[in-house]
Design a protein around this motif. Structure first.
Motif, PDB file in Angstrom:
ATOM      1  N   LEU A 219      54.472   3.603  53.826  1.00 25.53           N
ATOM      2  CA  LEU A 219      54.062   3.281  55.192  1.00 25.53           C
ATOM      3  C   LEU A 219      54.970   2.232  55.826  1.00 25.53           C
ATOM      4  O   LEU A 219      55.157   2.223  57.041  1.00 25.53           O
ATOM      5  CB  LEU A 219      52.604   2.794  55.201  1.00 25.53           C
ATOM      6  CG  LEU A 219      51.537   3.873  55.008  1.00 25.53           C
ATOM      7  CD1 LEU A 219      50.153   3.251  54.940  1.00 25.53           C
ATOM      8  CD2 LEU A 219      51.600   4.920  56.118  1.00 25.53           C
ATOM      9  N   ARG A 220      55.555   1.346  55.001  1.00 24.63           N
ATOM     10  CA  ARG A 220      56.453   0.334  55.554  1.00 24.63           C
ATOM     11  C   ARG A 220      57.679   0.971  56.193  1.00 24.63           C
ATOM     12  O   ARG A 220      58.223   0.450  57.180  1.00 24.63           O
ATOM     13  CB  ARG A 220      56.869  -0.653  54.455  1.00 24.63           C
ATOM     14  CG  ARG A 220      57.691  -0.048  53.330  1.00 24.63           C
ATOM     15  CD  ARG A 220      57.933  -1.052  52.222  1.00 24.63           C
ATOM     16  NE  ARG A 220      56.677  -1.375  51.529  1.00 24.63           N
ATOM     17  CZ  ARG A 220      56.517  -2.469  50.785  1.00 24.63           C
ATOM     18  NH1 ARG A 220      57.499  -3.338  50.676  1.00 24.63           N
ATOM     19  NH2 ARG A 220      55.372  -2.686  50.181  1.00 24.63           N
ATOM     20  N   PHE A 221      58.112   2.103  55.655  1.00 18.82           N
ATOM     21  CA  PHE A 221      59.258   2.807  56.241  1.00 18.82           C
ATOM     22  C   PHE A 221      58.871   3.458  57.571  1.00 18.82           C
ATOM     23  O   PHE A 221      59.684   3.544  58.487  1.00 18.82           O
ATOM     24  CB  PHE A 221      59.783   3.853  55.264  1.00 18.82           C
ATOM     25  CG  PHE A 221      60.275   3.271  53.967  1.00 18.82           C
ATOM     26  CD1 PHE A 221      61.436   2.520  53.914  1.00 18.82           C
ATOM     27  CD2 PHE A 221      59.568   3.451  52.788  1.00 18.82           C
ATOM     28  CE1 PHE A 221      61.897   1.972  52.730  1.00 18.82           C
ATOM     29  CE2 PHE A 221      60.003   2.909  51.590  1.00 18.82           C
ATOM     30  CZ  PHE A 221      61.176   2.163  51.559  1.00 18.82           C
ATOM     31  N   VAL A 222      57.622   3.911  57.663  1.00 19.46           N
ATOM     32  CA  VAL A 222      57.130   4.471  58.928  1.00 19.46           C
ATOM     33  C   VAL A 222      57.161   3.410  60.019  1.00 19.46           C
ATOM     34  O   VAL A 222      57.563   3.677  61.160  1.00 19.46           O
ATOM     35  CB  VAL A 222      55.703   5.027  58.746  1.00 19.46           C
ATOM     36  CG1 VAL A 222      55.125   5.444  60.099  1.00 19.46           C
ATOM     37  CG2 VAL A 222      55.698   6.205  57.790  1.00 19.46           C
ATOM     38  N   VAL A 223      56.719   2.202  59.682  1.00 14.67           N
ATOM     39  CA  VAL A 223      56.719   1.105  60.660  1.00 14.67           C
ATOM     40  C   VAL A 223      58.139   0.831  61.144  1.00 14.67           C
ATOM     41  O   VAL A 223      58.386   0.633  62.349  1.00 14.67           O
ATOM     42  CB  VAL A 223      56.108  -0.160  60.043  1.00 14.67           C
ATOM     43  CG1 VAL A 223      56.265  -1.351  60.995  1.00 14.67           C
ATOM     44  CG2 VAL A 223      54.636   0.064  59.722  1.00 14.67           C
ATOM     45  N   LYS A 224      59.091   0.831  60.232  1.00 14.20           N
ATOM     46  CA  LYS A 224      60.482   0.566  60.600  1.00 14.20           C
ATOM     47  C   LYS A 224      60.999   1.633  61.559  1.00 14.20           C
ATOM     48  O   LYS A 224      61.666   1.321  62.563  1.00 14.20           O
ATOM     49  CB  LYS A 224      61.343   0.531  59.342  1.00 14.20           C
ATOM     50  CG  LYS A 224      62.812   0.224  59.611  1.00 14.20           C
ATOM     51  CD  LYS A 224      63.610   0.155  58.322  1.00 14.20           C
ATOM     52  CE  LYS A 224      65.082  -0.151  58.603  1.00 14.20           C
ATOM     53  NZ  LYS A 224      65.886  -0.211  57.362  1.00 14.20           N
ATOM     54  N   ILE A 225      60.697   2.892  61.300  1.00 15.15           N
ATOM     55  CA  ILE A 225      61.153   3.981  62.169  1.00 15.15           C
ATOM     56  C   ILE A 225      60.462   3.905  63.526  1.00 15.15           C
ATOM     57  O   ILE A 225      61.074   4.087  64.578  1.00 15.15           O
ATOM     58  CB  ILE A 225      60.904   5.344  61.502  1.00 15.15           C
ATOM     59  CG1 ILE A 225      61.747   5.467  60.221  1.00 15.15           C
ATOM     60  CG2 ILE A 225      61.215   6.486  62.458  1.00 15.15           C
ATOM     61  CD1 ILE A 225      61.408   6.674  59.382  1.00 15.15           C
ATOM     62  N   ALA A 226      59.149   3.614  63.523  1.00 19.21           N
ATOM     63  CA  ALA A 226      58.385   3.544  64.767  1.00 19.21           C
ATOM     64  C   ALA A 226      58.898   2.429  65.664  1.00 19.21           C
ATOM     65  O   ALA A 226      58.955   2.569  66.888  1.00 19.21           O
ATOM     66  CB  ALA A 226      56.905   3.347  64.465  1.00 19.21           C
ATOM     67  N   ARG A 227      59.287   1.305  65.069  1.00 18.44           N
ATOM     68  CA  ARG A 227      59.801   0.189  65.866  1.00 18.44           C
ATOM     69  C   ARG A 227      61.102   0.557  66.571  1.00 18.44           C
ATOM     70  O   ARG A 227      61.439  -0.030  67.593  1.00 18.44           O
ATOM     71  CB  ARG A 227      60.010  -1.027  64.968  1.00 18.44           C
ATOM     72  CG  ARG A 227      58.721  -1.801  64.707  1.00 18.44           C
ATOM     73  CD  ARG A 227      58.935  -2.942  63.749  1.00 18.44           C
ATOM     74  NE  ARG A 227      57.778  -3.829  63.741  1.00 18.44           N
ATOM     75  CZ  ARG A 227      57.544  -4.722  62.791  1.00 18.44           C
ATOM     76  NH1 ARG A 227      58.381  -4.843  61.764  1.00 18.44           N
ATOM     77  NH2 ARG A 227      56.484  -5.488  62.853  1.00 18.44           N
ATOM     78  N   GLY A 228      61.825   1.521  66.036  1.00 17.74           N
ATOM     79  CA  GLY A 228      63.046   1.963  66.694  1.00 17.74           C
ATOM     80  C   GLY A 228      62.799   2.907  67.853  1.00 17.74           C
ATOM     81  O   GLY A 228      63.737   3.335  68.524  1.00 17.74           O
TER      82      GLY A 228
END
Length: 288
Positions: free
Chosen positions: A62-71
């Protein structure tokens, strides 16, 4: 977002809300998986449909999802919504992940996460769709990063962007125009008669397609009935041939040609046209 919430709830996953700091505290408690543990969980899911293994795979990424969403936060949509939709993409990737291919889950899932977020943006960024074709979708997510300055593209910039993205210059110009437009509320909430901004809303100057006033509706109905009655009365005063020509040429659903009527009455088509014009003049005079 309801579908995303239902899916996350079914798997007992943390759900992002306005307090994103609390959500981030939750997901960062789950450790990153080693390659061996990831493979073990993926095999359990694939071979035995182990949903607990699927849940652990999702939570760890899920931490990778947050990183992608912030972009993808430059489109005016809530970050919580982007994270939630990205989580749906992650769950789809986990379900389709094959541990025997030899790649890590994060490398496989990134495409699913981005696709889900992109679809969400396209569905919700504007009331009117701005990207429908494949070329327009490509432009939507690349045009902003390609702009080197504020304002409209110059011709050279249009040609450069079109070449870089593999689309036509006309497609670049059309998408730039769509992105530059703004949605306008039809009837802004809270606007009043003294509100200058509200006065420019479409509700203030667009007429209804049909009259909504009962008095106008009654007036229109009476006028139609009176006109129909006058037409019937005027037609009854024409001779049979003239009345037949008018009815066949103007009042029937299936119009009859001049030549067909000429054959029926044994005269030329030009004579039928003259009779038609004379009959119409008489009708207008009688109904005036």
């Amino acid at each position: 977002m309801s579908h995303a919430l239902a899916t996350a709830s079914a798997m007992k996953l943390p759900v992002p809300s306005e307090r994103l700091d609390l959500y981030l505290q939750q997901i960062y408690r789950f450790p990153i998986l080693s390659a061996e543990r990831e493979r073990e969980l993926a095999l359990r899911l694939r071979d035995h449909n182990d949903l607990e293994a699927a849940r652990e795979l999702v939570l760890a990424h899920l931490r990778f999802v947050v990183k992608i969403a912030r972009g993808s936060t430059g489109y005016g949509l809530p970050l919580a919504d982007l994270i939630q939709e990205g989580g749906i993409g992650l769950m789809k990737a986990v379900r389709r992940f094959d541990p025997d291919v030899g790649v890590r889950l994060v490398s496989f899932a990134v495409h699913w996460v981005r696709a889900e977020i992109h679809e969400f943006i396209l569905r919700n960024w504007r009331i009117v769709k701005v990207a429908t074709t494949k070329a327009q979708r490509k432009l939507f997510f690349n045009l902003r990063s390609s702009k080197k300055r504020l304002g409209w593209f110059s011709r050279d910039e249009v040609e450069s962007v079109a070449k870089d993205l593999g689309v036509s210059p006309e497609t670049v110009i059309e998408m730039e125009s769509r992105l530059s437009g703004q949605d306008v509320s039809f009837d802004p909430a809270g606007s009043s008669e003294d509100d200058e901004d509200g006065a420019w809303a479409p509700a203030a100057y667009l007429a209804a397609p049909e009259p909504a006033d009962p008095a106008r509706l009654l007036e229109q109905s009476d006028w139609e009935q009176q006109s129909g009655s006058q037409l019937r009365e005027a037609l009854s005063q024409l001779d049979e041939r003239a009345r037949t020509i008018v009815e066949q040429r103007w009042l029937n659903d299936q119009k009859v040609t001049l030549h067909e009527l000429a054959g029926r009455f044994g005269v030329s088509a030009e004579r039928i046209r003259q009779l038609e014009n004379n009959a119409i003049r008489k009708l207008k005079s009688m109904m005036a």
